[in-house]
Structures are given as structure tokens and as C-alpha cells.
Design a protein around this motif. Sequence first.
Motif, PDB file in Angstrom:
ATOM      1  N   THR A  24      85.677  52.017  51.686  1.00  9.91           N
ATOM      2  CA  THR A  24      84.948  53.275  51.822  1.00  9.91           C
ATOM      3  C   THR A  24      84.828  54.004  50.488  1.00  9.91           C
ATOM      4  O   THR A  24      84.052  54.945  50.375  1.00  9.91           O
ATOM      5  CB  THR A  24      85.667  54.218  52.810  1.00  9.91           C
ATOM      6  OG1 THR A  24      87.018  54.363  52.374  1.00  9.91           O
ATOM      7  CG2 THR A  24      85.661  53.647  54.206  1.00  9.91           C
ATOM      8  N   LEU A  26      87.023  55.870  49.371  1.00 14.39           N
ATOM      9  CA  LEU A  26      87.734  57.152  49.488  1.00 14.39           C
ATOM     10  C   LEU A  26      89.176  57.027  48.989  1.00 14.39           C
ATOM     11  O   LEU A  26      89.868  58.024  48.868  1.00 14.39           O
ATOM     12  CB  LEU A  26      87.736  57.629  50.945  1.00 14.39           C
ATOM     13  CG  LEU A  26      86.358  57.867  51.553  1.00 14.39           C
ATOM     14  CD1 LEU A  26      86.464  58.229  53.022  1.00 14.39           C
ATOM     15  CD2 LEU A  26      85.633  58.962  50.799  1.00 14.39           C
ATOM     16  N   SER A 114      89.094  66.750  51.348  1.00 15.26           N
ATOM     17  CA  SER A 114      88.543  65.462  50.910  1.00 15.26           C
ATOM     18  C   SER A 114      87.655  64.857  51.988  1.00 15.26           C
ATOM     19  O   SER A 114      86.657  64.214  51.676  1.00 15.26           O
ATOM     20  CB  SER A 114      89.622  64.498  50.432  1.00 15.26           C
ATOM     21  OG  SER A 114      90.720  64.525  51.264  1.00 15.26           O
ATOM     22  N   ALA A 115      87.987  65.118  53.282  1.00 18.26           N
ATOM     23  CA  ALA A 115      87.100  64.645  54.348  1.00 18.26           C
ATOM     24  C   ALA A 115      85.760  65.377  54.269  1.00 18.26           C
ATOM     25  O   ALA A 115      84.697  64.776  54.392  1.00 18.26           O
ATOM     26  CB  ALA A 115      87.750  64.873  55.706  1.00 18.26           C
ATOM     27  N   SER A 118      83.653  64.108  51.398  1.00 17.40           N
ATOM     28  CA  SER A 118      83.155  62.747  51.582  1.00 17.40           C
ATOM     29  C   SER A 118      81.951  62.722  52.523  1.00 17.40           C
ATOM     30  O   SER A 118      81.157  61.789  52.507  1.00 17.40           O
ATOM     31  CB  SER A 118      84.267  61.847  52.110  1.00 17.40           C
ATOM     32  OG  SER A 118      84.470  62.096  53.484  1.00 17.40           O
ATOM     33  N   ARG A 119      81.795  63.775  53.370  1.00 21.25           N
ATOM     34  CA  ARG A 119      80.657  63.828  54.292  1.00 21.25           C
ATOM     35  C   ARG A 119      79.497  64.614  53.701  1.00 21.25           C
ATOM     36  O   ARG A 119      78.365  64.464  54.130  1.00 21.25           O
ATOM     37  CB  ARG A 119      81.064  64.488  55.620  1.00 21.25           C
ATOM     38  CG  ARG A 119      82.166  63.818  56.368  1.00 21.25           C
ATOM     39  CD  ARG A 119      81.974  62.337  56.543  1.00 21.25           C
ATOM     40  NE  ARG A 119      80.709  61.963  57.163  1.00 21.25           N
ATOM     41  CZ  ARG A 119      80.220  60.723  57.180  1.00 21.25           C
ATOM     42  NH1 ARG A 119      80.891  59.762  56.594  1.00 21.25           N
ATOM     43  NH2 ARG A 119      79.074  60.454  57.751  1.00 21.25           N
ATOM     44  N   ARG A 122      75.353  64.587  48.523  1.00 22.07           N
ATOM     45  CA  ARG A 122      75.358  64.978  47.116  1.00 22.07           C
ATOM     46  C   ARG A 122      73.989  65.510  46.712  1.00 22.07           C
ATOM     47  O   ARG A 122      72.972  64.932  47.072  1.00 22.07           O
ATOM     48  CB  ARG A 122      75.704  63.771  46.238  1.00 22.07           C
ATOM     49  CG  ARG A 122      77.189  63.555  46.078  1.00 22.07           C
ATOM     50  CD  ARG A 122      77.478  62.463  45.087  1.00 22.07           C
ATOM     51  NE  ARG A 122      76.829  61.211  45.450  1.00 22.07           N
ATOM     52  CZ  ARG A 122      75.940  60.591  44.706  1.00 22.07           C
ATOM     53  NH1 ARG A 122      75.582  61.101  43.550  1.00 22.07           N
ATOM     54  NH2 ARG A 122      75.408  59.458  45.099  1.00 22.07           N
ATOM     55  N   ALA A 181      88.923  62.289  44.593  1.00 21.65           N
ATOM     56  CA  ALA A 181      87.811  63.109  45.072  1.00 21.65           C
ATOM     57  C   ALA A 181      87.606  64.314  44.153  1.00 21.65           C
ATOM     58  O   ALA A 181      86.480  64.652  43.794  1.00 21.65           O
ATOM     59  CB  ALA A 181      88.077  63.563  46.504  1.00 21.65           C
ATOM     60  N   THR A 199      82.681  57.986  39.011  1.00 26.77           N
ATOM     61  CA  THR A 199      83.629  57.285  39.890  1.00 26.77           C
ATOM     62  C   THR A 199      84.442  56.252  39.122  1.00 26.77           C
ATOM     63  O   THR A 199      85.643  56.142  39.320  1.00 26.77           O
ATOM     64  CB  THR A 199      82.905  56.585  41.056  1.00 26.77           C
ATOM     65  OG1 THR A 199      81.801  55.857  40.537  1.00 26.77           O
ATOM     66  CG2 THR A 199      82.419  57.570  42.074  1.00 26.77           C
ATOM     67  N   ARG A 255      83.120  54.523  56.918  1.00 29.45           N
ATOM     68  CA  ARG A 255      83.310  55.797  56.197  1.00 29.45           C
ATOM     69  C   ARG A 255      83.467  56.950  57.173  1.00 29.45           C
ATOM     70  O   ARG A 255      84.345  57.798  57.014  1.00 29.45           O
ATOM     71  CB  ARG A 255      82.122  56.072  55.286  1.00 29.45           C
ATOM     72  CG  ARG A 255      82.246  55.516  53.892  1.00 29.45           C
ATOM     73  CD  ARG A 255      81.061  55.946  53.045  1.00 29.45           C
ATOM     74  NE  ARG A 255      81.203  57.325  52.602  1.00 29.45           N
ATOM     75  CZ  ARG A 255      81.767  57.661  51.450  1.00 29.45           C
ATOM     76  NH1 ARG A 255      82.232  56.734  50.649  1.00 29.45           N
ATOM     77  NH2 ARG A 255      81.884  58.911  51.102  1.00 29.45           N
ATOM     78  N   SER A 259      86.839  59.111  57.665  1.00 28.15           N
ATOM     79  CA  SER A 259      86.823  60.562  57.470  1.00 28.15           C
ATOM     80  C   SER A 259      87.452  61.259  58.672  1.00 28.15           C
ATOM     81  O   SER A 259      88.183  62.243  58.517  1.00 28.15           O
ATOM     82  CB  SER A 259      85.394  61.066  57.281  1.00 28.15           C
ATOM     83  OG  SER A 259      84.766  60.408  56.238  1.00 28.15           O
TER      84      SER A 259
END
Lengths: 278, 116
Positions: A24, A26, A114-115, A118-119, A122, A181, A199, A255, A259
Motif C-alpha cells: 500500500t 503506507l 495518517s489514515a 492516505s485517503r 492530492r 507520511a 516518497t 489501501r 486505512s
Amino acid sequence: MTVLEFSVLVCASSLIAGLVGALTGLGGGVVLVPLLTLLFKVDIRYAIGASLVSVIATSSGAAAAYVREGFSNIRIGMFLEIATTVGALLGASLAAHVSTHAIAIVFGVVLLFSAYFSRKPRPPAQRGVPPDPLATRLHLNGSFPDVEGVRTYNVQHVPVGWSLMFGAGALSGLLGIGSGAMKVLAMDQAMKIPFKVSTTTSNFMIGVTAAASAGIYLHRGYIDPGLAMPVMLGVLAGSLIGAKILIKANTRWLRLGFSLVIVLLGIEMLYNGLSGNI
Amino acid sequence: MESLLGILLRVGVLFAALVVLIGGIIYLIRHGHAPVDFRAFRGEPADLRSIHGVLRDVRAMHGRGIIQLGLLFLIATPVARVAFSIFGFAAERDRMYVLFTVIVFCVLLYSLLGSA
């Protein structure tokens, strides 16, 4: 439970965490401490020590591949590592003076954040931003191979990014996580560094940041070999397998599922911290 | 230079993992049937907290000491990577980045050696 049974179960769980973390993107490190404290009833200080050494293993193992592809920017990484390593020293020193309840509460909040990040979609990358004088003086601007050939980029908002990195280092030292993250947030959102460069550079920085606090944890007796052994071997094997099958896998549902797991663990950590169970 | 450093990182991690695995096997053979308890925090004994003490345990072939040695190798891998970067930037005659890298290296050394 005997030592053998415990080691096998912890190693298998860590392998899954490392595998899903790599698939993922993450990172598996963030679920290790909640997994060990909530499921295996390990004291959170031992859990943080074991998580920290696993973070070094996965970061250094994965960074090798990225450096070869020419994505990560060594100068950005090294300049920001001044912030993350000093932050990590501060975080690791704080960990000795803060109650385990407080650490669990901070951990829960970080998991929920962080969850959320990640959702969150961007915003589209800004291209053609003018060079920033400070970034130019620090030789931070760079280039990387893109689909349309080599793409150059100009780094922005150096002080903001540096301060965020200090925070990321402090969290890493306090909680034994890579805080990837937050590092990506600082580089990608604040400093306007292209996502791929952010990243990969973040991955290369995580190991150095974690090493800065690992020494302190070792001297303080938080790193137990009996616990760190199955955790580190499991996570490392999982992340290496994950990197191998990453290209073929469809990670969208994975993912989303991961999450959700992070949110549940975050709530559980908050609850246990607030009720004084941890 | 950079791809060489990448290989250094990977070899370092795999070597550290191998040492941890050997120590782990010894530890599990000797203590595999003992009850496990990580619920209460006691802190590690003094010999597992310092480089000197870990080496003494390794010479005595203690499984836990050998695992700890592997973990020390693992922590040393990124430190070695930073040390090599100093030479990399020096070869490029980039004084500013030699200085930055030396700062990071000193912070890492302080954590490993000085904070005891």
C-alpha cells in the motif's frame, strides 16, 4: 504462551504488516506498535524499541532500489536529515519522561492522521514554479527521470519543510515509527517536491532518522532481543516480498482496507491511553 | 557512487538479519519452551544495553547477545551510509554538504556512543 509460540505468532503478524505496508506504500511500521501492545499485550516501551529497529531494516532494504533509479535527491535528504535526527534525539529523550498513557494517546492521534492523509486526494502538482533563493543557495533543486524525459524541479518553502521534518523526527523518536507520511507531507505539500522524489527521498531518510533514536533506546534497555528478533525478521521478509509483487497487484481495495485497520487501531490506542490501560 | 551506497545498505541489512536469525535460532533452541512475558516493563539487563556488554555476551555464545549484535549491525548500516556520503560530497568538492553530512554523522554517533 511459550517463547517459541510467541515468536512464531509475532513473526507471522509482522510479516503480514510488512507485506501490506509495502503493497500500500503506507509502511508497516505504523501498525506494529498497536499490534504488539493491543494483541500481544506487550509493554509499549518494548514494542516501540522493536518497531524502531524494524523500521531501519525496511527503509534501508527498500532505499537501495530507489537510489538506483535516480529518483531520490541525496542533497534534499541530507539537508533535511539534520532536522529529523535532532528531532529524533528530542523525541527519544521525551519518551523517558512521558507516561505510557500519553504515548498511547499521541500514537492514536498519529494513526488517525495518517489514515486521513492516505485517503485525502492530492492536489495536482504545480509545475514551473520559480526558483527560491534559499533553495538555490542550498543546491536543493534537482531533476529526475519522468515519462516525457528528464524533469527538473525547484524546491519551495525551505524553512516550513525543515520545521515539519523536525516534527516528523520527534514523532519517530517518541513512537518508534518511520513517520513517512509526515515526511512526504513536508516535501510534497510544503516544499513542492515532485511526489516520486518525495516518497523515495523520504524512504531513504527514514532509516537514518530511526538510527538516531535507536541508540538511545538501546542504552535505556527498551530494545529486547527476544521481541525484536521475530518482529524485525518478519517485517523485513514481508516488505521484500511486497516489493517483488507490487507491480502486478491492484492495491486500491487493499489501501482502503488497510486505512480502515489503521483507523480502528487508532481509536483503540486512544481508548486504552485515555482509560489508563496502556 | 550512489548505486554503490545502495548496495552497501542492502548488504548491511541482509547481513544484520542473518546474525539476528542465527542468534534467534540459538535462543529458541535453549529457551523456546520457557514462558514468555513482555507485559511488565523491566528494562534490559546492563550487558544488553552497551556495545561492550553485547560483545561479551556474544563471546559466551548467548543467543540474546548475538541477536543484539545483529541489531547493532542494523543500526550501524545507515550510520555507515552517512559516513560514506561525507567522502562522496568531498570528492565533489561540495564543502557545504560535507559540513551538513558531518553534523548528521555526529548526531548519530552521539546517540550510539554518547548517550549511555
